[in-house]
Design a protein around this motif. Structure first.
Motif, PDB file in Angstrom:
ATOM      1  N   VAL A  89       0.847  -1.189   0.000  1.00 32.46           N
ATOM      2  CA  VAL A  89       0.000   0.000   0.000  1.00 32.46           C
ATOM      3  C   VAL A  89       0.886   1.244   0.000  1.00 32.46           C
ATOM      4  CG1 VAL A  89      -0.171   0.056   2.532  1.00 32.46           C
ATOM      5  CG2 VAL A  89      -1.952   1.139   1.133  1.00 32.46           C
ATOM      6  N   SER A  90       0.454   2.265  -0.742  1.00 32.65           N
ATOM      7  CA  SER A  90       1.172   3.540  -0.812  1.00 32.65           C
ATOM      8  C   SER A  90       0.167   4.683  -0.796  1.00 32.65           C
ATOM      9  CB  SER A  90       2.000   3.627  -2.101  1.00 32.65           C
ATOM     10  OG  SER A  90       2.898   2.556  -2.221  1.00 32.65           O
ATOM     11  N   PHE A  91       0.572   5.816  -0.218  1.00 35.05           N
ATOM     12  CA  PHE A  91      -0.210   7.050  -0.279  1.00 35.05           C
ATOM     13  C   PHE A  91       0.407   7.987  -1.310  1.00 35.05           C
ATOM     14  CE2 PHE A  91      -1.869   6.250   4.136  1.00 35.05           C
ATOM     15  CZ  PHE A  91      -3.212   6.286   3.801  1.00 35.05           C
ATOM     16  N   THR A  92      -0.442   8.627  -2.096  1.00 30.03           N
ATOM     17  CA  THR A  92       0.039   9.599  -3.068  1.00 30.03           C
ATOM     18  C   THR A  92      -1.120  10.522  -3.448  1.00 30.03           C
ATOM     19  OG1 THR A  92       1.274   9.845  -5.136  1.00 30.03           O
ATOM     20  CG2 THR A  92      -0.459   8.165  -5.092  1.00 30.03           C
ATOM     21  N   ASP A  93      -0.835  11.482  -4.311  1.00 31.09           N
ATOM     22  CA  ASP A  93      -1.860  12.411  -4.805  1.00 31.09           C
ATOM     23  C   ASP A  93      -2.097  12.113  -6.278  1.00 31.09           C
ATOM     24  OD1 ASP A  93      -3.536  14.485  -5.478  1.00 31.09           O
ATOM     25  OD2 ASP A  93      -2.087  16.088  -5.077  1.00 31.09           O
ATOM     26  N   LEU A  94      -3.190  11.430  -6.584  1.00 25.46           N
ATOM     27  CA  LEU A  94      -3.503  11.061  -7.960  1.00 25.46           C
ATOM     28  C   LEU A  94      -4.337  12.108  -8.690  1.00 25.46           C
ATOM     29  CD1 LEU A  94      -4.397   7.277  -7.540  1.00 25.46           C
ATOM     30  CD2 LEU A  94      -2.245   8.247  -8.359  1.00 25.46           C
ATOM     31  N   ASP A  95      -5.153  12.855  -7.939  1.00 24.84           N
ATOM     32  CA  ASP A  95      -6.092  13.772  -8.596  1.00 24.84           C
ATOM     33  C   ASP A  95      -5.685  15.229  -8.513  1.00 24.84           C
ATOM     34  OD1 ASP A  95      -6.522  14.136  -5.917  1.00 24.84           O
ATOM     35  OD2 ASP A  95      -8.705  13.928  -6.008  1.00 24.84           O
ATOM     36  N   GLY A  96      -4.492  15.507  -7.996  1.00 27.82           N
ATOM     37  CA  GLY A  96      -3.979  16.869  -7.993  1.00 27.82           C
ATOM     38  C   GLY A  96      -4.671  17.816  -7.046  1.00 27.82           C
ATOM     39  N   SER A 516       0.633   9.057   5.867  1.00 28.53           N
ATOM     40  CA  SER A 516       0.391  10.366   5.252  1.00 28.53           C
ATOM     41  C   SER A 516      -0.565  11.152   6.141  1.00 28.53           C
ATOM     42  CB  SER A 516      -0.229  10.198   3.858  1.00 28.53           C
ATOM     43  OG  SER A 516      -0.620  11.441   3.316  1.00 28.53           O
ATOM     44  N   ASP A 517      -0.502  12.472   6.060  1.00 26.92           N
ATOM     45  CA  ASP A 517      -1.548  13.315   6.647  1.00 26.92           C
ATOM     46  C   ASP A 517      -2.665  13.392   5.614  1.00 26.92           C
ATOM     47  OD1 ASP A 517      -3.178  15.140   7.890  1.00 26.92           O
ATOM     48  OD2 ASP A 517      -1.780  16.826   7.734  1.00 26.92           O
ATOM     49  N   LEU A 524      -0.603  12.418  11.442  1.00 28.07           N
ATOM     50  CA  LEU A 524      -0.322  11.393  10.456  1.00 28.07           C
ATOM     51  C   LEU A 524      -1.284  10.214  10.575  1.00 28.07           C
ATOM     52  CD1 LEU A 524       3.584  11.376  10.596  1.00 28.07           C
ATOM     53  CD2 LEU A 524       2.116  12.426   8.853  1.00 28.07           C
ATOM     54  N   ASP A 525      -1.886   9.851   9.464  1.00 26.68           N
ATOM     55  CA  ASP A 525      -2.747   8.684   9.362  1.00 26.68           C
ATOM     56  C   ASP A 525      -1.949   7.556   8.708  1.00 26.68           C
ATOM     57  OD1 ASP A 525      -5.163  10.394  10.049  1.00 26.68           O
ATOM     58  OD2 ASP A 525      -4.519  11.324   8.176  1.00 26.68           O
ATOM     59  N   MET A 526      -2.509   6.348   8.694  1.00 26.05           N
ATOM     60  CA  MET A 526      -1.785   5.255   8.052  1.00 26.05           C
ATOM     61  C   MET A 526      -2.725   4.197   7.503  1.00 26.05           C
ATOM     62  SD  MET A 526      -0.017   3.165  11.167  1.00 26.05           S
ATOM     63  CE  MET A 526      -0.726   3.234  12.807  1.00 26.05           C
ATOM     64  N   ALA A 527      -2.194   3.429   6.572  1.00 22.74           N
ATOM     65  CA  ALA A 527      -2.891   2.270   6.023  1.00 22.74           C
ATOM     66  C   ALA A 527      -1.973   1.071   6.180  1.00 22.74           C
ATOM     67  CB  ALA A 527      -3.241   2.489   4.554  1.00 22.74           C
ATOM     68  N   ILE A 528      -2.565  -0.088   6.462  1.00 21.32           N
ATOM     69  CA  ILE A 528      -1.800  -1.314   6.648  1.00 21.32           C
ATOM     70  C   ILE A 528      -2.328  -2.362   5.681  1.00 21.32           C
ATOM     71  CG2 ILE A 528      -1.127  -3.135   8.260  1.00 21.32           C
ATOM     72  CD1 ILE A 528      -1.392  -1.145  10.528  1.00 21.32           C
ATOM     73  N   PRO A 534      -8.829  -8.575   4.512  1.00 22.43           N
ATOM     74  CA  PRO A 534      -9.000  -7.167   4.145  1.00 22.43           C
ATOM     75  C   PRO A 534      -7.956  -6.249   4.785  1.00 22.43           C
ATOM     76  CG  PRO A 534     -11.115  -8.158   4.667  1.00 22.43           C
ATOM     77  CD  PRO A 534     -10.069  -9.166   5.048  1.00 22.43           C
ATOM     78  N   SER A 535      -7.443  -5.328   3.993  1.00 21.58           N
ATOM     79  CA  SER A 535      -6.529  -4.306   4.504  1.00 21.58           C
ATOM     80  C   SER A 535      -7.344  -3.195   5.157  1.00 21.58           C
ATOM     81  CB  SER A 535      -5.666  -3.754   3.373  1.00 21.58           C
ATOM     82  OG  SER A 535      -4.871  -4.783   2.810  1.00 21.58           O
ATOM     83  N   ALA A 536      -6.667  -2.258   5.815  1.00 21.42           N
ATOM     84  CA  ALA A 536      -7.400  -1.254   6.591  1.00 21.42           C
ATOM     85  C   ALA A 536      -6.694   0.093   6.562  1.00 21.42           C
ATOM     86  CB  ALA A 536      -7.574  -1.724   8.027  1.00 21.42           C
ATOM     87  N   TYR A 537      -7.494   1.138   6.705  1.00 20.86           N
ATOM     88  CA  TYR A 537      -7.024   2.516   6.858  1.00 20.86           C
ATOM     89  C   TYR A 537      -7.292   2.951   8.288  1.00 20.86           C
ATOM     90  CZ  TYR A 537      -7.438   7.639   6.696  1.00 20.86           C
ATOM     91  OH  TYR A 537      -7.339   8.984   6.956  1.00 20.86           O
ATOM     92  N   PHE A 538      -6.301   3.597   8.906  1.00 22.52           N
ATOM     93  CA  PHE A 538      -6.419   4.031  10.296  1.00 22.52           C
ATOM     94  C   PHE A 538      -6.301   5.555  10.357  1.00 22.52           C
ATOM     95  CE2 PHE A 538      -5.136  -0.334  10.438  1.00 22.52           C
ATOM     96  CZ  PHE A 538      -5.874  -0.861  11.496  1.00 22.52           C
TER      97      PHE A 538
END
Length: 663
Positions: A89-96, A516-517, A524-528, A534-538
């Motif tokens: 899993v990765s955090f990024t900005d896809l929609d600008g 990522s924030d 800072l939030d996180m995803a595992i 199922p994976s999860a977002y925290f």
């Protein structure tokens, strides 16, 4: 198959623990928990400073769950090993929108790459899949990781997808007509090969972006695990898979490779080209069985050192002495002191490295190194590493890595079968916490005794798959592992696991961690990413609000490089055309004189990747305080630029120039 009798299990485990060190060509001290544990009341009080709320991540599937992977016939009895890696899993900005609030996730149950908004960030676009029938065959391939980046330097986020079964692929974002703003979708991405035309079935668990040769462009470092021509996931193959040639000194795996950025184009058919560096590492080092990578500038010269976390043998740390167009990586090792086991000396260990991250744990302004190994109690108890800087940076010139192992002292040596690991400040108090992905296979029959037999067996047989005891879906190895979340109750004290107290309990068999924030609120939030569940977002629901400083350093898009640096409050806007300045370094000084450092991360770890910005918790200072900030980055062309700023708490966007000075 029934589980071994208790007596045999315990004997095998004890012998196996001893053997792990002996196979490492030096006696290994078995990791132990800290001598004293903080009182429960003290842990309860400290844990109240953290609170996470769990949400399911968006799902999207191309096919029903495929279950366990089909593998090469020579390793059919070990298909459990190969079906338990891949979740990422990765955090990024896809929609600008200026926030790293989009998820790029690898779902091993369906062999899919899923792109979606993070939970709670609005229905900005529908989740979609990065499929490609031309380059990807699900019968013999599976995705293994996602590395976000702007590879053609046009201000749009592209993705590098890693695989088991083929070399990595770029998914390059098309540029749209001026004024257009279409939500992300599969149609907006063009597939480009990292290694055009190469048909080898690579097994690639890790890759990072970093400016290796200090020319201002981001290069790609790739690490393979199995030998490059091993047909691991081909059930029709007649070629046996080759295993490591030693349990503790394995040097016959896949090659490490460095690709230097060459040129690129943008528009409706974007491209990017990289030049493969010829033999950047000696053969023995190049073929270590790598599972994780990390890069950071350790000696303040503007060039990132690279750490390779290796299975079946010693990790490698390289001191970077490259110049534009010329790569020179020098392997450095720790000094073995009297009374210190060889496996507690950096670069001389025999452990099973599977995760790595950089962070300044001891507050000396130099990044320390947190490495995951196997650290399961009553099993393979190697212990995780916390390589702590001694501050003696000049020793690098002598081939010495100025680090000492402090994992046991700091309470970070034990958890379980470790994978991705991250260091970050989740409560904005100015101290780093640690979170770690752990576990392997959840089943019924405990297989630790059988694995121990391999550890204490004849090392000459390790490379033969038939010599390994079977590990199948019904078996269990570290199947009850719970993802730990480590905090300190005192600034210089040890770390303690409080996961169950802060909303992270019950996370099992995880692989990748992304940070990522996400909502831009300053914490800072996180995803595992979990394997086979199922994976999860925290979401971080910080009980106590503290000030923070967030920095988004941006290099100007190709062809429009600015001369002087410009700064504005808040996250990037549509007008801030540029690409994340991976490797940019910042140090801040608090009113009490404390210095906190950070560098923009280009994908450090195993299969989880944080956002490409900088976050500093400021502790209990005034929310209107002036914060001195020192910046250092490589401008396009290779010039090392430094700048001093004074900023207020909050998020700031930094449009980096090609020389010192502010516009």
């Amino acid at each position: 198959m029934t589980a071994p009798k208790p007596r045999r299990t315990m004997v095998t485990r004890i012998v196996g623990l001893t053997a792990v060190g002996l196979l490492g060509l030096g006696v290994t001290k078995i990791a132990q928990p800290p001598c004293e544990r903080a009182p429960e009341a003290e842990l309860d009080a400290a844990a109240k400073d953290f609170r996470f709320t769990r949400f399911p991540v968006p799902e999207k599937a191309s096919r029903p769950s495929v279950g366990w992977l089909d593998v090469n016939p020579s390793i059919e009895h070990l298909k459990g090993w190969y079906s338990t890696v891949g979740a990422g899993v990765s955090f990024t900005d896809l929609d600008g929108d200026g926030l790293a609030n989009d998820l790029c996730r690898i779902e091993p149950r369906t062999r899919d790459v899923i792109l979606a908004p993070a939970p709670g960030t609005g229905d900005r676009y529908a989740p979609f899949l990065l499929e490609d029938t031309k380059f990807f065959d699900p019968r013999t391939m599976t995705p293994n990781g996602c590395v976000p980046g702007d590879f053609n330097e046009d201000g749009l986020t592209d993705l590098l997808i890693l695989f088991q079964g083929r070399p990595p692929l770029f998914f390059m974002r098309k540029a749209e007509a001026e004024g257009a703003h279409t939500p992300p979708s599969r149609d907006l991405y063009v597939t480009v090969e990292l290694a055009p035309g190469l048909k080898q079935p690579w097994f690639t668990p890790a890759a990072i972006l970093t400016d290796v040769d200090a020319d201002g462009h981001l290069d790609v470092v790739v690490a393979n695990y199995h030998a490059d021509d091993d047909e691991v996931l081909d059930p029709t193959s007649t070629k046996p898979v080759t295993f490591a040639d030693s349990f503790s000194r394995g040097f016959n795996g896949g090659y490490k490779r460095i690709y230097l950025w060459s040129n690129a184009s943008k528009g409706s058919n974007p491209t990017v080209n990289y030049k493969l560096v010829d033999s950047p590492f000696p053969e023995k080092e190049a073929r270590a069985w790598t599972l994780a990578l990390a890069a950071a500038d350790l000696d303040n010269d503007g060039r990132s050192e690279i750490y390779f976390a290796n299975d079946f043998g010693p990790d490698n740390l390289y001191w970077n002495q490259s110049t534009p167009g010329h790569v020179k990586m020098v392997r450095i090792q720790g000094e073995r002191k009297p009374g210190v086991p060889e496996s507690k000396t950096l670069g001389r260990d025999s452990n099973k490295g599977m995760g790595v991250d950089f962070g300044d744990v001891n507050g000396d302004g130099i990044p320390d190194i947190f490495v995951s190994n196997i650290a399961a109690r009553f099993a393979l108890n190697e212990g995780h590493f916390l390589w702590q800087s001694t501050g003696e940076l000049d020793k690098m010139k002598q081939g010495i890595a100025p680090y000492v192992e402090k994992g046991e002292t700091l309470g970070l040596s034990l958890s379980d079968w470790g994978w991705d690991t991250k260091l970050a400040d989740f409560n904005n108090d100015g101290l780093l916490e640690a979170v770690q992905a752990v576990g392997f296979i959840k089943g019924k029959g405990n297989r630790w005794a059988r694995v121990g037999e391999v550890a204490i067996g004849n090392d000459e047989l390790v490379h033969i798959p038939a010599a390994w005891q079977s590990v199948l879906p019904e078996h269990d190895l570290a199947g009850q592992s719970q993802t730990p979340f480590y905090i300190r109750t005192k600034p210089d004290g040890p770390f303690y696991d409080v996961a169950s107290r802060v909303g992270l309990g019950g996370v099992e068999i995880s692989r990748g961690i992304a940070i990522s924030d996400v909502d831009g609120d300053g914490d800072l939030d996180m995803a595992i990413a979990s394997q086979w569940r199922p994976s999860a977002y925290f979401r971080n629901d910080l009980p106590k609000s503290r000030p923070f400083l967030g920095l988004v350093p941006i290099q100007s898009v190709a062809g429009s490089h600015r001369e002087l640096t410009a700064v504005h409050d808040g996250r990037p806007t549509a007008a801030d055309q540029g690409w994340p300045a991976v490797g940019a370094f910042a140090s801040i000084t608090l009113p009490n004189g404390k210095v906190i450092v950070g560098q923009v991360d280009g994908g450090n770890g195993h299969s989880g990747r944080r956002s490409q910005d900088l976050h500093f918790g400021l502790g209990d200072i005034s929310p209107t305080a002036d914060i001195p900030v020192h910046l250092r980055w490589r401008a396009v062309g290779g010039k090392l630029v430094e700048e001093d700023l004074t900023l207020k708490p909050g998020w700031h966007t930094l449009l980096l120039g090609t020389k010192a000075g502010q516009s």
